[in-house]
Design an enzyme around this catalytic site. Structure first.
Site, PDB file in Angstrom:
ATOM      1  N   ASP A 102       0.843  -1.200   0.000  1.00 10.40           N
ATOM      2  CA  ASP A 102       0.000   0.000   0.000  1.00 10.40           C
ATOM      3  C   ASP A 102       0.877   1.249   0.000  1.00 10.40           C
ATOM      4  O   ASP A 102       2.031   1.202   0.432  1.00 10.40           O
ATOM      5  CB  ASP A 102      -0.850   0.068   1.276  1.00 10.40           C
TER       6      ASP A 102
HETATM    7  N1  URA Z   1      -1.134  -5.898   3.971  1.00 14.89           N
HETATM    8  C1  URA Z   1      -1.600  -4.641   3.976  1.00 14.89           C
HETATM    9  O1  URA Z   1      -2.624  -4.351   4.577  1.00 14.89           O
HETATM   10  N2  URA Z   1      -0.921  -3.697   3.315  1.00 14.89           N
HETATM   11  C2  URA Z   1       0.232  -3.949   2.658  1.00 14.89           C
HETATM   12  O2  URA Z   1       0.814  -3.039   2.071  1.00 14.89           O
HETATM   13  C3  URA Z   1       0.702  -5.265   2.668  1.00 14.89           C
HETATM   14  C4  URA Z   1       0.017  -6.226   3.332  1.00 14.89           C
END
Ligand code: URA
Length: 230
Positions: A102
């Protein structure tokens, strides 16, 4: 013409300092003759470069690791937001991210030019473990640990594979998952009432971030690439 030490790095032989000691140890030959001078210029399309007697070429798979900072989206292009591609040196612009982190998640993100390897690495069938460090609201309890072990049911009804939750103290945990659903860790923690406020991926399979500084990349060597799928 290209410098021998740069060619060796680009082949994934090792980091610049590892390449220096490999050259010093006399393990490299050019056209059959031992070569210790990394600054030597080569026509790499025609010169035969060997390491420990094995021919090297740039045709092999390239995999790099980025220590992603927050604020970059995992995408190759985006009209409005900064992408992780902006953090890569020009030679690696053709690589693709392996899975995604993310925008606000930091840590280990791989890139490769090998489409088959990419698909194998993100396949839930392979079940490659990813370890995340999270700061979150509340404190994880033994009941939360058991629920992760069992396989969580998310708020929207999505069923997760069994995962590992290791409480590190108040508001801090390590989470290990073997799949990569959208916002998976944040949603898993939210399903147990623990909103994630900070997330960092620390390991993927046998690879860890090590001492790689935030925002920096390093190319994996042959052995690391082979170990990725073990
Ligand atoms: N899980 C998440 O919530 N975000 C990420 O970036 C990776 C795994």
């Amino acid at each position: 013409m290209e410098r021998l030490d740069k060619f060796l790095c680009d082949c994934g032989v090792g980091t610049r300092s590892q390449v220096k000691s490999i050259l010093k140890a006399g393990r490299v030959t050019v056209d059959g003759k031992p070569e210790k001078d990394g600054s030597r210029k080569l026509a790499t399309e025609t010169a035969q470069v060997c390491l420990d007697g094995e021919p090297l070429g740039k045709t092999g798979t390239v995999v790099i690791m980025l220590n992603k900072p927050a604020g970059y989206v995992t995408a190759t292009v985006d009209r409005e937001q900064k992408t992780v591609m902006e953090l890569l040196p020009a030679t690696y612009k053709g690589l693709n991210p392996v899975g995604r982190l993310d925008k606000e998640t930091e840590g280990l993100l791989l890139f490769t030019d090998d489409g088959d390897l990419l698909h194998r690495l993100i396949s839930p069938k392979k079940g490659i473990a990813k370890v995340y460090y999270a700061k979150h609201e509340g404190t994880a309890t033994p009941e939360d640990v058991a629920a992760f072990e069992e396989g969580l049911l998310l708020r929207d009804g999505t069923k997760c594979l069994p995962a590992k939750l290791e409480p590190l103290g108040a508001g801090e945990s390590l989470i290990t998952v073997c799949e990569g659903k959208y916002h998976q860790v944040r949603r898993m923690m939210a399903s147990r009432g623990m909103t994630v406020t900070y997330l960092e991926r620390r390991a993927e399979g046998s690879l860890t971030l090590g001492a790689l500084p935030r925002g920096e990349i390093r190319q994996l060597n042959k052995e690391e690439i082979e170990n990725l799928e073990k």
